[in-house]
Design a protein around this motif. Structure first.
Motif, mmCIF file in Angstrom:
data_model
loop_
_atom_site.group_PDB
_atom_site.id
_atom_site.type_symbol
_atom_site.label_atom_id
_atom_site.label_comp_id
_atom_site.label_asym_id
_atom_site.label_seq_id
_atom_site.Cartn_x
_atom_site.Cartn_y
_atom_site.Cartn_z
ATOM 1 N N ASP A 74 0.835 -1.200 0.000
ATOM 2 C CA ASP A 74 0.000 0.000 0.000
ATOM 3 C C ASP A 74 0.869 1.250 0.000
ATOM 4 O OD1 ASP A 74 0.811 0.597 2.611
ATOM 5 O OD2 ASP A 74 -0.951 -0.297 3.528
ATOM 6 N N GLY A 75 0.213 2.409 0.010
ATOM 7 C CA GLY A 75 0.939 3.657 -0.159
ATOM 8 C C GLY A 75 2.062 3.860 0.834
ATOM 9 N N LEU A 76 1.784 3.662 2.123
ATOM 10 C CA LEU A 76 2.812 3.865 3.144
ATOM 11 C C LEU A 76 3.926 2.836 3.008
ATOM 12 C CD1 LEU A 76 3.960 5.211 5.656
ATOM 13 C CD2 LEU A 76 2.447 3.783 7.043
ATOM 14 N N GLU A 77 3.585 1.582 2.773
ATOM 15 C CA GLU A 77 4.605 0.536 2.621
ATOM 16 C C GLU A 77 5.531 0.843 1.453
ATOM 17 O OE1 GLU A 77 2.163 -3.386 4.253
ATOM 18 O OE2 GLU A 77 1.983 -2.772 2.160
ATOM 19 N N LYS A 78 4.943 1.294 0.350
ATOM 20 C CA LYS A 78 5.742 1.596 -0.846
ATOM 21 C C LYS A 78 6.662 2.777 -0.594
ATOM 22 C CE LYS A 78 6.794 1.393 -5.275
ATOM 23 N NZ LYS A 78 7.668 0.314 -5.805
#
Length: 354
Positions: free
Chosen positions: A274-278
């Motif tokens: 997801d956005g934060l992980e990426k």
């Protein structure tokens, strides 16, 4: 946007936890005014629905996915105070049972994903309704806009927390640009899901949508050349059973939908981070990430331990998650509802008849 353990240092995590606890305490008190015979049964269902839809990651860019945060949806359906509680229940279940979102970062997650999204989305939603025509279409459009802007607002809030308590030396400007950029795209998905859900409930039971109350102007009659409010209609002799059946139908339909989404559709969700992980992987802010305290949970990573079939394991975990969330959420909201009945300050006084 579930922040794991190790992204934010201990002092800031503790401060965020205190702030989140304060927000939840205020919301518990405020929810007494929001939870009535219509919203109390719906609130637990909204929490379960958010849990289910958060399992449905959708692609937003090459190698990146996003999922519903849910603050806007909860605030519009059941009210802002109850909305904060709905998202908090979801985050608590995810952290304890599914090792999703750090336990030491629970305060950060509640503050960012619960409080910020609810406050921003509901403020924009209410502001737009003041200038738009009083129609259902306006409610849906305002819900879309509020949800759209709440996601980059949450990304900005995370960046601010990282600027104060981040455990790595990545420049804040790079984190801000990357976080807001990808979460603007995720916000489009959030807005579409929120508008579609609010629109669907409006079409069937507009009286159940907290944000749509007062949508219809009161009927006016001209008496002696002046417009006056029409008298309230006399209720039918036996309306309660039909209303109760209607509420049960909406509740059952919503629960079945959540179970299908979590138990079946979730298997086809995007497997991309997801956005934060990426952003964390690309910018290096995950260098000090810690293993989740509940990593050994039988339901960790949304799979059932010792069930080897991936489809069955994930589906069972989703169904269990929906079930636990709806039970815990409903229990909390009915308890708050009973407190409302016992608190004269939370119950509007009856207007005396002259």
């Amino acid at each position: 946007m579930h922040v794991p353990d190790g992204f934010i240092d201990a002092p800031v995590s503790i401060a965020a936890g205190v702030a989140a606890a304060g927000a939840v305490a205020i919301s518990l008190r405020g929810a007494r005014r929001e939870l009535d015979e219509r919203t109390a049964p719906l609130a637990g269902l909204v929490a379960a629905f958010i849990f289910a839809v958060q399992m449905l990651n959708f692609p937003v860019a090459a190698g990146t996915s996003g999922h519903l945060l849910g603050g806007a949806l909860a605030a519009i359906l059941v009210g802002p105070y109850t909305g904060v509680l709905c998202v908090s229940v979801v985050l608590l279940m995810q952290g304890i049972l599914f090792a999703d979102g750090g336990l030491t970062a629970l305060g950060v997650n509640v503050s960012v994903m619960g409080v910020v999204t609810v406050v921003v989305a509901y403020a924009i939603f209410r502001g737009l309704l003041k200038v738009l025509p009083p129609t259902r279409r306006s409610v849906t459009a305002a819900a879309f806009t509020g949800a759209l802007l709440s996601v980059p607002a949450a990304a900005t809030a995370f960046t601010a927390i990282y600027a104060v308590g981040g455990t790595t030396d990545v420049p804040v400007g790079k984190v801000f640009t990357a976080m807001v950029g990808v979460h603007v795209l995720i916000g489009i998905g959030e807005a579409a899901i929120t508008a579609a859900t609010v629109g669907a409930v409006l079409a069937v039971r507009p009286d159940l949508v907290h944000g749509a109350r007062g949508l219809t102007a009161p009927l006016k009659l001209r008496v002696a050349g002046e417009l006056v409010d029409a008298p309230a209609p006399v209720p039918a002799a036996v309306p309660a059973p039909a209303a109760a059946r209607s509420n049960r139908t909406v509740w059952a339909t919503g629960l079945v939908t959540a179970l299908v989404l979590a138990g079946f559709v979730s298997f086809y969700a995007s497997a991309s981070p997801d956005g934060l992980e990426k952003v964390a992987a690309d910018k290096g802010i995950d260098q000090k990430v810690e293993e989740h305290a509940a990593a050994g949970s039988p339901l960790a990573d949304y799979s059932v331990k010792d069930v080897t079939d991936a489809r069955l394991s994930g589906g069972l975990a989703g169904v269990i998650g929906v079930g636990v969330t709806v039970v815990v959420g409903t229990g909390i909201f009915w308890t708050v509802r009973r407190r409302r009945a016992q608190d004269p300050a939370a119950t509007p006084a009856a207007t005396p008849v002259a």
